[in-house]
Design a protein around this motif. Structure first.
Motif, PDB file in Angstrom:
ATOM      1  N   GLN A   1      31.796  54.539  60.797  1.00  0.00           N
ATOM      2  CA  GLN A   1      32.899  55.449  60.502  1.00  0.00           C
ATOM      3  C   GLN A   1      33.644  55.893  61.759  1.00  0.00           C
ATOM      4  OE1 GLN A   1      29.716  56.082  60.254  1.00  0.00           O
ATOM      5  NE2 GLN A   1      29.167  58.191  60.777  1.00  0.00           N
ATOM      6  N   HIS A   2      33.019  55.736  62.928  1.00  0.00           N
ATOM      7  CA  HIS A   2      33.660  56.128  64.198  1.00  0.00           C
ATOM      8  C   HIS A   2      34.047  54.920  65.056  1.00  0.00           C
ATOM      9  CE1 HIS A   2      32.756  60.222  63.317  1.00  0.00           C
ATOM     10  NE2 HIS A   2      31.454  60.144  63.555  1.00  0.00           N
ATOM     11  N   ARG A   3      33.824  53.704  64.541  1.00  0.00           N
ATOM     12  CA  ARG A   3      33.955  52.507  65.374  1.00  0.00           C
ATOM     13  C   ARG A   3      35.354  52.365  65.990  1.00  0.00           C
ATOM     14  NH1 ARG A   3      30.578  48.634  63.140  1.00  0.00           N
ATOM     15  NH2 ARG A   3      29.319  48.441  65.036  1.00  0.00           N
ATOM     16  N   GLY A   4      36.395  52.595  65.219  1.00  0.00           N
ATOM     17  CA  GLY A   4      37.753  52.468  65.755  1.00  0.00           C
ATOM     18  C   GLY A   4      37.992  53.421  66.912  1.00  0.00           C
ATOM     19  N   GLU A   5      37.571  54.668  66.764  1.00  0.00           N
ATOM     20  CA  GLU A   5      37.739  55.662  67.823  1.00  0.00           C
ATOM     21  C   GLU A   5      36.867  55.312  69.034  1.00  0.00           C
ATOM     22  OE1 GLU A   5      39.674  58.706  69.557  1.00  0.00           O
ATOM     23  OE2 GLU A   5      40.052  57.919  67.542  1.00  0.00           O
ATOM     24  N   ILE A   6      35.697  54.749  68.784  1.00  0.00           N
ATOM     25  CA  ILE A   6      34.808  54.356  69.885  1.00  0.00           C
ATOM     26  C   ILE A   6      35.418  53.195  70.662  1.00  0.00           C
ATOM     27  CG2 ILE A   6      32.574  53.262  70.388  1.00  0.00           C
ATOM     28  CD1 ILE A   6      31.414  55.072  68.146  1.00  0.00           C
ATOM     29  N   TRP A   7      36.072  52.257  69.980  1.00  0.00           N
ATOM     30  CA  TRP A   7      36.754  51.171  70.706  1.00  0.00           C
ATOM     31  C   TRP A   7      37.859  51.724  71.600  1.00  0.00           C
ATOM     32  CZ3 TRP A   7      37.370  47.186  66.105  1.00  0.00           C
ATOM     33  CH2 TRP A   7      36.118  46.640  65.826  1.00  0.00           C
TER      34      TRP A   7
END
Length: 438
Positions: free
Chosen positions: A68-74
């Protein structure tokens, strides 16, 4: 009330769309403690300008990335990558037109993009509907990039990279991350029309196979199977065209963390782990078919093992050496027919390769000495920090004792005074003067 209902419906629609996008099986379930670490990193004040400890980030990525946080983590990893770069990557595009303005323009690549929309993740629910929300977003993103980078424009394979980004973030964020991957990470070189960089990458992969898996390299050479027969899609789509999406997401985690050499590492790990099965194949067709269709059907354990191997592998020196080697070979071919025999050419290449290896060893030795010195300095700093803490603790204790003694002396003076007895003890100032005189 109607306005609130509209907001609620929009929120529910966004949530449903988000669930639809993230409809894939995660291969590294993220524990609650790791998720909390990521949430702390992502909510740090002034995050884009804070350089976090590399070890902390590497550990966090290795332990998993919450879907759920992958985009922000990238985005976070891209910020950290840029902060660590002492030398800028590829020259940024001259075109600074905002994403929304690019969408208003026309592209000469429209036909090629439209053809590939239905071929990109055709079974994923977000992209499967013809000209549905997913395909329209993908078209917008690819169109905008083709206008941003006219030299590359649109190249087959790029739609899968863009599609993975769109599954984890908004269109505009995906555009900025695609721009980062292409320019800062240097991926755009392999999509240029001459495809020279892709040829170099295939040569580098072949040489890595020769180094790490000699028996497999010999087996493939026997049937004249070069990496271009099976690995070109791996590089052009970052494994997204044939492999499970959960595995691809982890590859992208590592890609944003370490850079483009991750694709080589994944390819090398996959081929090495399937070496016994590939060696059983005894003709060109069966070998290529196995690598293209059977190999991508990885189990969860094998996927996780591959990612773990990638995080521990370091092949940057070899990649540099093999790129030089490739150019040497090309220069010889351009000089015309060689007067050297095959054995002489091999000997010459071995000599060149030996020289490059010696340079690498010398650099490695210097690096090891530097690392040893850094470790010694870090140990010394740690010792000084600990000693400083001890001294501060001692000072604090002495100050506390001094305060207590002063309070005791004051209490005694008050007691003597209340009893009508003149204090035989000199006051504090006299004590101090006496001490100084002594």
């Amino acid at each position: 009330m109607d306005r609130e209902n509209q907001k609620l419906q929009a929120s529910e629609s966004d949530l449903q769309c988000r669930r639809l996008k993230l409809d894939y099986e995660e291969i590294t379930p993220c524990l609650k403690d790791v998720t909390l670490v990521w949430e702390r990193l992502l909510t740090t004040t002034g995050r884009s300008k804070v350089r976090f400890a590399t070890e902390e980030i590497n550990t966090a990525v290795g332990q998993g990335v919450p879907r759920q946080h992958r985009g922000e983590i990238w985005k976070f990893l891209s910020e950290q990558y840029l902060l660590r770069q002492e030398v800028p990557g590829a020259k940024p595009p001259n075109n600074d037109t905002p994403y929304k303005e690019l969408l208003k323009q026309l592209t000469s690549q429209q036909h090629a993009i439209l053809i590939d929309l239905g071929r990109t993740f055709p079974t994923h629910p977000y992209f499967s509907a013809q000209l549905g929300a997913g395909q329209l977003s993908l078209y917008n993103l690819l169109k905008a990039y083709s206008l941003l980078d006219p030299e590359v424009g649109y190249c087959q394979g790029l739609s899968f990279v863009a599609g993975v980004l769109l599954l984890h973030m908004s269109e505009e964020d995906a555009f900025h991350m695609l721009r980062f991957l292409m320019y800062d990470m240097g991926l755009r070189k392999q999509y240029r029309p001459d495809m020279i960089i892709l040829q170099i990458q295939m040569y580098q992969l072949s040489r890595l196979l020769h180094d790490y898996h000699r028996e497999l390299y010999t087996h493939l050479e026997q049937y004249e199977i070069g990496p271009s027969l099976y690995a070109a899609p791996w590089f052009l789509t970052a494994f997204a065209s044939h492999f499970p999406l959960g595995f691809v997401a982890r590859v992208f985690d590592m890609l944003f963390l370490q850079g483009s050499e991750v694709i080589f590492k994944v390819a090398l790990s996959l081929l090495g782990s399937h070496k016994p099965l590939i060696l059983q194949q005894d003709n060109l067709e069966s070998i290529v078919e196995f690598i293209k269709t059977t190999l991508p059907n990885l189990g969860l354990v094998q996927m996780e093992k591959t990612i773990n191997q990638v995080s521990e592998m370091d092949i940057s020196k070899q990649l540099q050496a093999y790129e030089v080697e490739y150019h040497v070979l090309q220069d010889e071919l351009l000089d015309g027919p060689s007067t050297l025999s095959q054995s002489q050419r091999v000997a010459q290449l071995e000599k060149t390769n030996g020289s490059l290896r010696q340079q690498n060893l010398d650099l490695l030795e210097e690096l090891q000495v530097a690392h040893a010195k850094i470790r010694w300095l870090e140990t010394r700093v740690d010792g000084l920090v600990n000693r400083e803490a001890e001294i501060q603790s001692e000072v604090k204790t002495l100050q506390q004792e001094r305060t207590e003694l002063q309070q005791t002396a004051s209490n005694l003076r008050d007691l003597l005074s209340s009893l009508g007895i003149n204090s035989p003890c000199p006051d504090q100032e006299n004590l101090t003067n006496t001490s100084n005189n002594q």
